[in-house]
Design an enzyme around this catalytic site. Structure first.
Site, PDB file in Angstrom:
ATOM      1  N   GLU A  77      58.716 -31.434  -5.294  1.00  0.00           N
ATOM      2  CA  GLU A  77      58.010 -30.849  -4.148  1.00  0.00           C
ATOM      3  C   GLU A  77      58.351 -29.363  -3.936  1.00  0.00           C
ATOM      4  O   GLU A  77      58.104 -28.833  -2.853  1.00  0.00           O
ATOM      5  CB  GLU A  77      58.346 -31.632  -2.878  1.00  0.00           C
ATOM      6  CG  GLU A  77      57.777 -33.029  -2.842  1.00  0.00           C
ATOM      7  CD  GLU A  77      57.723 -33.551  -1.433  1.00  0.00           C
ATOM      8  OE1 GLU A  77      56.624 -33.639  -0.869  1.00  0.00           O
ATOM      9  OE2 GLU A  77      58.811 -33.872  -0.875  1.00  0.00           O
ATOM     10  N   HIS A  96      62.160 -28.050   3.981  1.00  0.00           N
ATOM     11  CA  HIS A  96      61.288 -29.226   3.978  1.00  0.00           C
ATOM     12  C   HIS A  96      62.183 -30.439   4.120  1.00  0.00           C
ATOM     13  O   HIS A  96      63.176 -30.570   3.409  1.00  0.00           O
ATOM     14  CB  HIS A  96      60.472 -29.335   2.688  1.00  0.00           C
ATOM     15  CG  HIS A  96      59.891 -30.713   2.510  1.00  0.00           C
ATOM     16  ND1 HIS A  96      59.003 -31.252   3.427  1.00  0.00           N
ATOM     17  CD2 HIS A  96      60.096 -31.676   1.580  1.00  0.00           C
ATOM     18  CE1 HIS A  96      58.684 -32.483   3.047  1.00  0.00           C
ATOM     19  NE2 HIS A  96      59.339 -32.763   1.932  1.00  0.00           N
TER      20      HIS A  96
END
Ligand SMILES: [Zn+2]
Length: 249
Positions: A77, A96
């Site tokens: 990611e 994140h």
């Protein structure tokens, strides 16, 4: 382009703090824009934040290509970070995570809003990005630039965006700021759910949020950072940001 050891250690400390404070677990990550090259960012290899060492930190282009992987595996990611740096020249650090108390607000119609002054930095409008809207049924992970750009567009010029059924992103001008905001976002979510069980909530007004942010100084971030360094067993390195040091509380 080499990075100073102190910048690498600072990023390691950020990872350890986020783990210690329960904002990340085995998953989740934090990056900084390269201090000397705005077209790159620094992010650990794929590893639990609690375990990260300076040698794990890799450089990536904003498209997510590793500069010198040296056999190290990247987070799938990682694209989230580059897309936000591309869209937001003002952003120098990104978190994140799958911050547990934040998740319920991404999967219900209840908006996450600031309930106390320390949490004002989320702003008064926290958008939710739903990967299904443009990408249909996926495994929810942001594994390419197309999805990451869509997420960055949902974030817009705001500091926080929720990700439906997944987590959130926090973007800011410095590493200490995004860590601070990530920790207090989790706290706000927890407090909002507790308060909601008691009755209707009086949230901070737009004017109060504005006033809190206008008077927040680097002293606030520094006091928190020193405390969190102590809890995470990391050395504290005093680094005042631009602006006066008064105004903390
Ligand atoms: Zn994730």
């Amino acid at each position: 382009m080499t990075v100073s050891p102190s910048a690498l250690e600072e990023l390691v400390t950020a990872n350890r703090i986020l783990a210690r404070e329960g904002v990340v677990d085995s998953f989740g990550h934090v990056s900084i824009r390269h201090p000397d090259d705005a077209g790159r960012y620094l992010l650990s290899r794929a590893r639990a934040p609690e375990c990260i060492e300076a040698d794990d930190v890799m450089q990536f282009t904003l498209e997510g290509a590793p500069i010198d992987a040296g056999g190290r595996k990247s987070y799938s990611e990682r694209f989230i970070h580059g897309a936000i740096y591309q869209a937001r020249p003002d952003v120098h650090a990104v978190v994140h995570n799958h911050s547990p108390s934040v998740i319920p607000f991404g999967i219900t119609s209840t908006a996450l809003r600031p309930v106390m002054h320390m949490c004002a930095s989320m702003g008064t409008q926290v958008p939710t990005w739903d990967s299904r809207t443009n990408f249909g049924d996926t495994n929810l992970l942001v594994t390419n630039m197309e999805m990451a750009r869509d997420l960055a567009a949902a974030l817009g010029d705001r500091p926080v965006a929720l990700m439906r059924g997944h987590g959130c992103v926090i973007a800011g001008t410095s590493l200490r700021e995004v860590v601070f905001n990530a920790v207090y976002l989790e706290l706000n979510a927890e407090l909002q759910m507790k308060a909601n069980a008691l009755g209707p909530i009086t949230f901070l007004s737009d004017g109060e949020v504005e006033a809190v942010l206008a008077t927040r100084r680097s002293f606030t971030f520094e006091r928190a950072w020193e405390y969190w360094c102590r809890r995470a067993g990391r050395p504290y390195d005093f680094r005042p940001m631009e602006g006066p040091l008064a105004g903390g509380h």
